[in-house]
Design a protein around this motif. Structure first.
Motif, mmCIF file in Angstrom:
data_model
loop_
_atom_site.group_PDB
_atom_site.id
_atom_site.type_symbol
_atom_site.label_atom_id
_atom_site.label_comp_id
_atom_site.label_asym_id
_atom_site.label_seq_id
_atom_site.Cartn_x
_atom_site.Cartn_y
_atom_site.Cartn_z
ATOM 1 N N PHE A 1 39.265 32.956 56.700
ATOM 2 C CA PHE A 1 37.890 33.446 56.585
ATOM 3 C C PHE A 1 37.408 33.934 57.950
ATOM 4 O O PHE A 1 37.213 33.127 58.866
ATOM 5 C CB PHE A 1 36.965 32.333 56.082
ATOM 6 C CG PHE A 1 37.371 31.763 54.752
ATOM 7 C CD1 PHE A 1 37.021 32.398 53.565
ATOM 8 C CD2 PHE A 1 38.128 30.593 54.687
ATOM 9 C CE1 PHE A 1 37.400 31.881 52.338
ATOM 10 C CE2 PHE A 1 38.507 30.067 53.459
ATOM 11 C CZ PHE A 1 38.150 30.713 52.282
ATOM 12 N N ALA A 2 37.245 35.250 58.082
ATOM 13 C CA ALA A 2 36.720 35.795 59.324
ATOM 14 C C ALA A 2 35.306 35.252 59.559
ATOM 15 O O ALA A 2 34.512 35.142 58.626
ATOM 16 C CB ALA A 2 36.676 37.324 59.247
ATOM 17 N N LEU B 1 36.797 26.397 55.785
ATOM 18 C CA LEU B 1 36.319 26.869 57.087
ATOM 19 C C LEU B 1 37.469 27.301 57.986
ATOM 20 O O LEU B 1 37.302 27.437 59.200
ATOM 21 C CB LEU B 1 35.506 25.764 57.765
ATOM 22 C CG LEU B 1 34.227 25.347 57.021
ATOM 23 C CD1 LEU B 1 33.624 24.100 57.646
ATOM 24 C CD2 LEU B 1 33.205 26.476 57.027
ATOM 25 N N ASP B 2 38.633 27.524 57.397
ATOM 26 C CA ASP B 2 39.828 27.893 58.160
ATOM 27 C C ASP B 2 39.686 29.319 58.686
ATOM 28 O O ASP B 2 39.636 30.288 57.909
ATOM 29 C CB ASP B 2 41.068 27.768 57.273
ATOM 30 C CG ASP B 2 42.350 27.831 58.068
ATOM 31 O OD1 ASP B 2 42.378 28.494 59.126
ATOM 32 O OD2 ASP B 2 43.353 27.237 57.623
ATOM 33 N N GLU B 3 39.670 29.472 60.006
ATOM 34 C CA GLU B 3 39.486 30.774 60.636
ATOM 35 C C GLU B 3 40.650 31.725 60.377
ATOM 36 O O GLU B 3 40.513 32.943 60.521
ATOM 37 C CB GLU B 3 39.284 30.590 62.148
ATOM 38 C CG GLU B 3 38.118 29.699 62.530
ATOM 39 C CD GLU B 3 38.445 28.203 62.498
ATOM 40 O OE1 GLU B 3 39.553 27.834 62.031
ATOM 41 O OE2 GLU B 3 37.600 27.404 62.917
ATOM 42 N N GLN B 4 41.797 31.170 59.977
ATOM 43 C CA GLN B 4 42.944 32.024 59.676
ATOM 44 C C GLN B 4 42.782 32.766 58.347
ATOM 45 O O GLN B 4 43.503 33.734 58.086
ATOM 46 C CB GLN B 4 44.220 31.170 59.626
ATOM 47 C CG GLN B 4 44.539 30.450 60.923
ATOM 48 C CD GLN B 4 44.739 31.409 62.082
ATOM 49 O OE1 GLN B 4 45.452 32.407 61.941
ATOM 50 N NE2 GLN B 4 44.099 31.123 63.205
ATOM 51 N N ARG C 1 30.339 38.276 51.963
ATOM 52 C CA ARG C 1 31.760 37.991 52.190
ATOM 53 C C ARG C 1 32.577 38.358 50.955
ATOM 54 O O ARG C 1 32.300 37.921 49.846
ATOM 55 C CB ARG C 1 31.963 36.511 52.511
ATOM 56 C CG ARG C 1 33.388 36.163 52.926
ATOM 57 C CD ARG C 1 33.523 34.696 53.251
ATOM 58 N NE ARG C 1 32.673 34.270 54.353
ATOM 59 C CZ ARG C 1 32.962 34.405 55.633
ATOM 60 N NH1 ARG C 1 34.127 34.973 55.978
ATOM 61 N NH2 ARG C 1 32.140 33.989 56.580
ATOM 62 N N ASP C 2 33.602 39.169 51.150
ATOM 63 C CA ASP C 2 34.452 39.609 50.046
ATOM 64 C C ASP C 2 35.802 40.050 50.628
ATOM 65 O O ASP C 2 35.832 40.930 51.486
ATOM 66 C CB ASP C 2 33.792 40.768 49.292
ATOM 67 C CG ASP C 2 34.572 41.203 48.065
ATOM 68 O OD1 ASP C 2 35.237 40.325 47.460
ATOM 69 O OD2 ASP C 2 34.532 42.388 47.722
ATOM 70 N N PRO C 3 36.884 39.403 50.202
ATOM 71 C CA PRO C 3 36.978 38.363 49.173
ATOM 72 C C PRO C 3 36.559 37.007 49.722
ATOM 73 O O PRO C 3 36.394 36.842 50.946
ATOM 74 C CB PRO C 3 38.461 38.371 48.813
ATOM 75 C CG PRO C 3 39.142 38.792 50.095
ATOM 76 C CD PRO C 3 38.211 39.798 50.731
ATOM 77 N N ASN C 4 36.413 36.041 48.831
ATOM 78 C CA ASN C 4 35.994 34.698 49.225
ATOM 79 C C ASN C 4 36.795 33.673 48.418
ATOM 80 O O ASN C 4 36.289 33.054 47.488
ATOM 81 C CB ASN C 4 34.497 34.516 48.981
ATOM 82 C CG ASN C 4 33.951 33.261 49.636
ATOM 83 O OD1 ASN C 4 34.694 32.408 50.097
ATOM 84 N ND2 ASN C 4 32.627 33.144 49.667
ATOM 85 N N PRO C 5 38.054 33.491 48.782
ATOM 86 C CA PRO C 5 38.939 32.613 47.981
ATOM 87 C C PRO C 5 38.801 31.138 48.331
ATOM 88 O O PRO C 5 39.793 30.451 48.620
ATOM 89 C CB PRO C 5 40.326 33.150 48.341
ATOM 90 C CG PRO C 5 40.187 33.562 49.774
ATOM 91 C CD PRO C 5 38.781 34.123 49.903
ATOM 92 N N HIS C 6 37.575 30.616 48.318
ATOM 93 C CA HIS C 6 37.360 29.223 48.701
ATOM 94 C C HIS C 6 38.038 28.270 47.706
ATOM 95 O O HIS C 6 38.362 28.638 46.577
ATOM 96 C CB HIS C 6 35.860 28.925 48.800
ATOM 97 C CG HIS C 6 35.117 29.067 47.499
ATOM 98 N ND1 HIS C 6 35.170 28.121 46.502
ATOM 99 C CD2 HIS C 6 34.294 30.049 47.036
ATOM 100 C CE1 HIS C 6 34.419 28.498 45.480
ATOM 101 N NE2 HIS C 6 33.883 29.671 45.769
#
Length: 398
Positions: free
Chosen positions: A322-323, A317-320, A332-337
């Motif tokens: 993930f927009a 959930l880091d805003e830095q 959402r793409d990319p999604n490097p969770h």
């Protein structure tokens, strides 16, 4: 760490929502000290980049946690033994992970997809025949991955209820005595040992037979490593996926716009699964890593011998990175969770879990039109005494 302020951890848990402390810590103190209910204090890492730093840095050791008192939620620690793949560092970890990973390649998982669809359809047929309401947990979520892992490992389907009791005990935070912990392990170990003995007498076309062959014919495993690898595959291939099926159905049924979007555009399903893996807070930070040298993490120097916990749900959930991180966005793409981890301990069964989640959601949404939660939300029962978040039951109607 003596004398430094220490926060109580885990933070409060509310359904599948993140504790507000995570967002505050990511902004102001991404590496902080915490005290769990049992064991010594530890460092908690909450930002995305620092989580990746710890998970990918060989100076943070899982093997060094064996044989010491570690921060934990439950009185007794499960499975922290040197022969477990979860508690190894390279190169020993690499050897065993490579062996286990052969069963979960993208190609082999795709070969399982038609059979997974068949299993899921059969379960939905049973739900439809019985009529509403139905408890999705008991009628689908825990049955579906259990059948798949039983078939993959070569375990009789009739035994799945027994290993559910064992896996429930392993993820519980309230196991009260060393004797209960030992009893659970002895039961599971004895069961697996009997299966290995059967495979030695009558090899089959299943993963347990291949592991026995790797042990007996190729000398790639010790007997203890063979036993604990079987445990890891059984628990890891079942418990987490079962909970996440329920969590994802709940998430869809409580997020109307996203559910309508996915119903109108089924091709978004793989991305929807990835986004819900990122978005859902599934558990607290566990599996401590021990610093084998002084290591700087952000503004903190972690001393040699100190323990570090990675809050991957916070990192997701880091805003830095993930927009609009607090929004559920199926495109959402990319999604490097980091839900499957990062680095050497990245989950070898990630492809299998993804396939099972995709098939489960696709079958449920396509075959049960008008699905909805059958009781008011305040009547839903949530697990509170387990390391994983999720519903104890999900009554649905259609």
């Amino acid at each position: 760490m003596a004398g430094r302020a220490c926060r109580s951890y885990p933070f409060g848990r509310s359904r599948l929502d993140p504790a507000p402390e995570y967002a505050q810590l990511r902004r102001s103190e991404p590496v902080c000290r915490v005290q769990l209910p049992f064991g010594p204090p530890a460092w908690l890492v909450t930002s995305y980049e620092l989580n990746k730093s710890v998970l990918g840095d060989a100076r943070f050791s899982r093997a060094a946690a064996v044989g010491r008192d570690n921060p934990r939620e439950c009185p007794v620690e499960f499975g922290l033994v040197g022969e477990s793949v979860l508690c190894m560092d390279p190169p020993a970890h690499t050897r065993i992970r490579r062996l286990a990973g052969q069963a979960f390649t993208a190609r082999r998982v795709e070969q399982l997809r038609p059979r997974a669809r068949q299993i899921a359809s059969g379960l939905v047929d049973g739900i439809a025949a019985a009529g509403p309401p139905a408890d999705l947990v008991e009628s689908f979520s825990f049955v579906f991955p259990a059948i798949i892992i039983c078939e993959l490992l070569g375990i009789p389907e009739a035994d799945r209820h027994a290993f559910r009791r064992w896996t429930d005990a392993i993820v519980s935070t309230t196991t009260s005595s060393p004797g209960q912990v030992q009893d659970t392990y002895l039961q599971l170990a004895g069961y697996l040992a009997s299966l290995y003995a059967q495979r030695r007498a009558r090899p089959g076309d299943d993963l347990l037979s291949r592991l026995v062959q790797a042990r007996d014919d190729q000398d790639q495993l010790t007997e203890a490593e063979l036993l604990f690898l079987g445990m890891a595959l059984l628990v890891g291939g079942y418990e987490t996926t079962a909970h996440q099926i329920t969590n994802m159905v709940y998430m869809l049924l409580t997020h109307g716009p996203q559910l309508r979007q996915l119903t109108a555009r089924p091709e978004l399903l793989p991305g929807a699964v990835e986004e819900m893996l990122r978005f859902i807070v599934f558990g607290n930070a566990i599996n401590p890593r021990i610093a084998t040298a002084h290591v700087r993490l952000g503004r903190v120097v972690v001393g040699a011998g100190e323990q570090v916990l990675c809050a991957r749900s916070s990192a997701n959930l880091d805003e830095q990175v993930f927009a609009r991180a607090a929004e559920l966005d199926f495109a959402r793409d990319p999604n490097p969770h980091l839900s499957f981890g990062y680095g050497p301990h990245y989950c070898p069964g990630a492809q299998l879990a993804r396939m099972e989640l995709q098939v489960a959601l696709d079958t449920i949404l396509a075959r049960i039109p008008g699905l909805h939660i059958a009781v008011p939300e305040d009547q839903l029962t949530w697990h509170t005494e387990t390391m994983m978040r999720g519903l104890a039951a999900l009554p649905v109607a259609w």
